[in-house]
Design a protein around this motif. Structure first.
Motif, PDB file in Angstrom:
ATOM      1  N   CYS A 137      -3.906  -2.555  -5.115  1.00 59.28           N
ATOM      2  CA  CYS A 137      -4.095  -1.624  -3.825  1.00 59.28           C
ATOM      3  C   CYS A 137      -5.467  -2.188  -2.972  1.00 59.28           C
ATOM      4  O   CYS A 137      -5.352  -2.583  -1.861  1.00 59.28           O
ATOM      5  CB  CYS A 137      -4.618  -0.229  -4.482  1.00 59.28           C
ATOM      6  SG  CYS A 137      -3.153   0.747  -5.240  1.00 59.28           S
ATOM      7  N   GLN A 138      -6.408  -2.840  -3.935  1.00 59.30           N
ATOM      8  CA  GLN A 138      -7.576  -3.135  -3.029  1.00 59.30           C
ATOM      9  C   GLN A 138      -7.415  -4.484  -2.313  1.00 59.30           C
ATOM     10  O   GLN A 138      -7.902  -4.564  -1.306  1.00 59.30           O
ATOM     11  CB  GLN A 138      -8.774  -3.439  -4.116  1.00 59.30           C
ATOM     12  CG  GLN A 138     -10.150  -3.442  -3.633  1.00 59.30           C
ATOM     13  CD  GLN A 138     -10.465  -2.560  -2.494  1.00 59.30           C
ATOM     14  OE1 GLN A 138     -11.043  -1.466  -2.964  1.00 59.30           O
ATOM     15  NE2 GLN A 138     -10.548  -3.055  -1.156  1.00 59.30           N
TER      16      GLN A 138
ATOM     17  N   THR B 140      -5.989   5.809   6.928  1.00 61.07           N
ATOM     18  CA  THR B 140      -5.551   6.590   5.953  1.00 61.07           C
ATOM     19  C   THR B 140      -6.233   5.900   4.530  1.00 61.07           C
ATOM     20  O   THR B 140      -6.644   6.836   3.678  1.00 61.07           O
ATOM     21  CB  THR B 140      -3.990   6.546   5.641  1.00 61.07           C
ATOM     22  OG1 THR B 140      -3.524   6.765   7.017  1.00 61.07           O
ATOM     23  CG2 THR B 140      -3.542   7.446   4.656  1.00 61.07           C
ATOM     24  N   TYR B 141      -6.177   4.718   4.437  1.00 65.91           N
ATOM     25  CA  TYR B 141      -6.772   4.162   3.185  1.00 65.91           C
ATOM     26  C   TYR B 141      -8.335   3.943   3.149  1.00 65.91           C
ATOM     27  O   TYR B 141      -8.941   3.823   2.078  1.00 65.91           O
ATOM     28  CB  TYR B 141      -5.954   2.845   2.935  1.00 65.91           C
ATOM     29  CG  TYR B 141      -4.571   2.881   2.618  1.00 65.91           C
ATOM     30  CD1 TYR B 141      -4.171   3.536   1.492  1.00 65.91           C
ATOM     31  CD2 TYR B 141      -3.778   2.946   3.711  1.00 65.91           C
ATOM     32  CE1 TYR B 141      -2.773   3.729   1.349  1.00 65.91           C
ATOM     33  CE2 TYR B 141      -2.325   3.143   3.485  1.00 65.91           C
ATOM     34  CZ  TYR B 141      -1.825   3.446   2.169  1.00 65.91           C
ATOM     35  OH  TYR B 141      -0.635   3.904   2.143  1.00 65.91           O
TER      36      TYR B 141
ATOM     37  N   CYS C 165      -7.747   3.422  -5.506  1.00 62.21           N
ATOM     38  CA  CYS C 165      -7.587   2.107  -4.668  1.00 62.21           C
ATOM     39  C   CYS C 165      -8.715   1.064  -5.184  1.00 62.21           C
ATOM     40  O   CYS C 165      -8.355  -0.054  -5.348  1.00 62.21           O
ATOM     41  CB  CYS C 165      -8.005   2.269  -3.294  1.00 62.21           C
ATOM     42  SG  CYS C 165      -7.625   0.886  -2.298  1.00 62.21           S
TER      43      CYS C 165
ATOM     44  N   HIS D  91     -10.872   5.508   0.564  1.00 67.87           N
ATOM     45  CA  HIS D  91     -10.617   5.317  -0.473  1.00 67.87           C
ATOM     46  C   HIS D  91     -10.986   3.865  -1.284  1.00 67.87           C
ATOM     47  O   HIS D  91     -10.993   3.747  -2.503  1.00 67.87           O
ATOM     48  CB  HIS D  91      -9.038   5.809  -0.948  1.00 67.87           C
ATOM     49  CG  HIS D  91      -8.761   7.142  -0.619  1.00 67.87           C
ATOM     50  ND1 HIS D  91      -9.372   8.097  -0.912  1.00 67.87           N
ATOM     51  CD2 HIS D  91      -8.118   7.451   0.328  1.00 67.87           C
ATOM     52  CE1 HIS D  91      -8.953   9.307  -0.353  1.00 67.87           C
ATOM     53  NE2 HIS D  91      -8.037   8.675   0.469  1.00 67.87           N
ATOM     54  N   CYS D  92     -10.811   3.169  -0.424  1.00 66.75           N
ATOM     55  CA  CYS D  92     -10.923   1.789  -0.678  1.00 66.75           C
ATOM     56  C   CYS D  92     -11.946   0.966  -0.408  1.00 66.75           C
ATOM     57  O   CYS D  92     -12.905   1.448   0.459  1.00 66.75           O
ATOM     58  CB  CYS D  92      -9.825   0.810  -0.112  1.00 66.75           C
ATOM     59  SG  CYS D  92      -8.086   1.529  -0.253  1.00 66.75           S
TER      60      CYS D  92
ATOM     61  N   CYS E  66      -2.497   4.178  -4.037  1.00 66.44           N
ATOM     62  CA  CYS E  66      -3.535   3.314  -3.247  1.00 66.44           C
ATOM     63  C   CYS E  66      -4.085   4.299  -2.261  1.00 66.44           C
ATOM     64  O   CYS E  66      -5.292   3.950  -1.856  1.00 66.44           O
ATOM     65  CB  CYS E  66      -2.782   2.312  -2.615  1.00 66.44           C
ATOM     66  SG  CYS E  66      -2.058   1.005  -3.356  1.00 66.44           S
ATOM     67  N   ALA E  67      -3.704   5.553  -2.002  1.00 71.75           N
ATOM     68  CA  ALA E  67      -4.234   6.395  -0.928  1.00 71.75           C
ATOM     69  C   ALA E  67      -5.255   7.550  -1.605  1.00 71.75           C
ATOM     70  O   ALA E  67      -5.655   8.476  -1.048  1.00 71.75           O
ATOM     71  CB  ALA E  67      -3.463   7.009  -0.096  1.00 71.75           C
TER      72      ALA E  67
ATOM     73  N   PHE F   5      -5.299  -3.433   0.625  1.00 72.10           N
ATOM     74  CA  PHE F   5      -6.275  -2.930   1.809  1.00 72.10           C
ATOM     75  C   PHE F   5      -6.934  -3.946   2.388  1.00 72.10           C
ATOM     76  O   PHE F   5      -7.219  -3.961   3.595  1.00 72.10           O
ATOM     77  CB  PHE F   5      -7.151  -1.808   0.962  1.00 72.10           C
ATOM     78  CG  PHE F   5      -8.000  -1.316   2.113  1.00 72.10           C
ATOM     79  CD1 PHE F   5      -7.393  -0.431   2.989  1.00 72.10           C
ATOM     80  CD2 PHE F   5      -9.177  -1.735   2.212  1.00 72.10           C
ATOM     81  CE1 PHE F   5      -8.030   0.093   4.343  1.00 72.10           C
ATOM     82  CE2 PHE F   5     -10.057  -1.073   3.046  1.00 72.10           C
ATOM     83  CZ  PHE F   5      -9.609  -0.095   4.235  1.00 72.10           C
TER      84      PHE F   5
ATOM     85  N   LEU G  28       0.788  -1.363  -0.120  1.00 72.04           N
ATOM     86  CA  LEU G  28       0.098  -0.016  -0.068  1.00 72.04           C
ATOM     87  C   LEU G  28       0.822   1.265   0.019  1.00 72.04           C
ATOM     88  O   LEU G  28       0.437   2.177  -0.840  1.00 72.04           O
ATOM     89  CB  LEU G  28      -0.967  -0.021   1.230  1.00 72.04           C
ATOM     90  CG  LEU G  28      -2.185  -0.619   1.152  1.00 72.04           C
ATOM     91  CD1 LEU G  28      -2.841  -0.863   2.605  1.00 72.04           C
ATOM     92  CD2 LEU G  28      -3.172  -0.479   0.238  1.00 72.04           C
ATOM     93  N   THR G  29       1.850   1.292   0.980  1.00 74.28           N
ATOM     94  CA  THR G  29       2.563   2.485   0.792  1.00 74.28           C
ATOM     95  C   THR G  29       3.661   2.599  -0.207  1.00 74.28           C
ATOM     96  O   THR G  29       4.056   3.742  -0.596  1.00 74.28           O
ATOM     97  CB  THR G  29       3.239   2.613   2.464  1.00 74.28           C
ATOM     98  OG1 THR G  29       4.001   1.313   2.515  1.00 74.28           O
ATOM     99  CG2 THR G  29       2.529   2.677   3.612  1.00 74.28           C
TER     100      THR G  29
END
Length: 212
Positions: A56-57, A85-86, A50, A89-90, A45-46, A60, A39-40
């Protein structure tokens, strides 16, 4: 029961099966750390990308499912901060938290109103109460139970984000003052994917009609 996290609340057991990862608190430390690294490593991803990015998904889902299910000692510390943080978005999957055998059942949370949880949050963070130093006082213990109950049983976008993130600063100090959210019939086996838990929309082209 209706605390489906968001419109995308497919059960985490089904998501894990489809995306090819294991839901396992024993190996969560390594598996979640690897997903956090993914992710980072990808700044997209952020962002809302996402949901469109399989990589990314999936990462997450690994972090969020274990964060929501396992006890906090099972996870890398960064997971507790970074999951928030995520989150916006996810897509999220739904899983019940594993009960901690040492703790009592939580009083039911009122997810329709955040007045009680915000008041409890104020008690927790008040310096005069020193809840990180000694959470066993009645004021701190009661406040932590209210925050824990709302964090674990209300939809994450109902709970004020400050409450969602701050709870992790108290998890060590208040570990023995927590409580378990009552299991419902739906939560019978969080590791078992039932056909009716499959989502019938097909996010990012995953088809859900393979039967198992």
């Amino acid at each position: 029961h209706d605390h489906d996290h968001d419109h995308d609340g497919e059960s985490c057991a089904c998501v894990a099966e489809e995306r090819g990862f294991a839901l396992n608190c024993t190996t969560a430390m390594t598996q979640v750390q690897a997903a956090l690294d993914e992710l980072t490593a990808d700044t997209q991803c952020a962002t809302p990308v996402c949901k469109m990015s399989d990589k990314c998904q999936k990462a997450f889902f690994v972090v969020q499912s274990h964060h929501d299910h396992c006890l906090h000692d099972d996870l890398p510390e960064a997971a507790e901060r970074l999951v928030h943080t995520y989150e916006p978005h996810c897509e999220h999957c739904v899983i019940a938290r594993k009960p901690d055998p040492r703790l009592p059942e939580c009083a039911a949370a009122n997810c329709a109103s955040m007045t009680e949880v915000l008041a409890a949050h104020e008690v927790l963070i008040a310096e005069a109460n020193n809840c990180t130093g000694n959470c066993a006082t009645t004021a701190c213990a009661d406040a932590y139970k209210v925050v824990r109950a709302h964090h674990d049983s209300c939809d994450h976008d109902q709970v004020p984000s400050v409450v969602e993130t701050d709870i992790h600063s108290y998890e060590d100090a208040c570990e023995l003052q927590g409580c378990n959210v009552a299991a419902t019939a739906d939560d019978a086996d969080p590791y078992e994917c039932h056909e009716e838990d499959h989502h019938h929309e097909t996010p990012s082209g995953h088809d859900h009609d393979h039967d198992h």
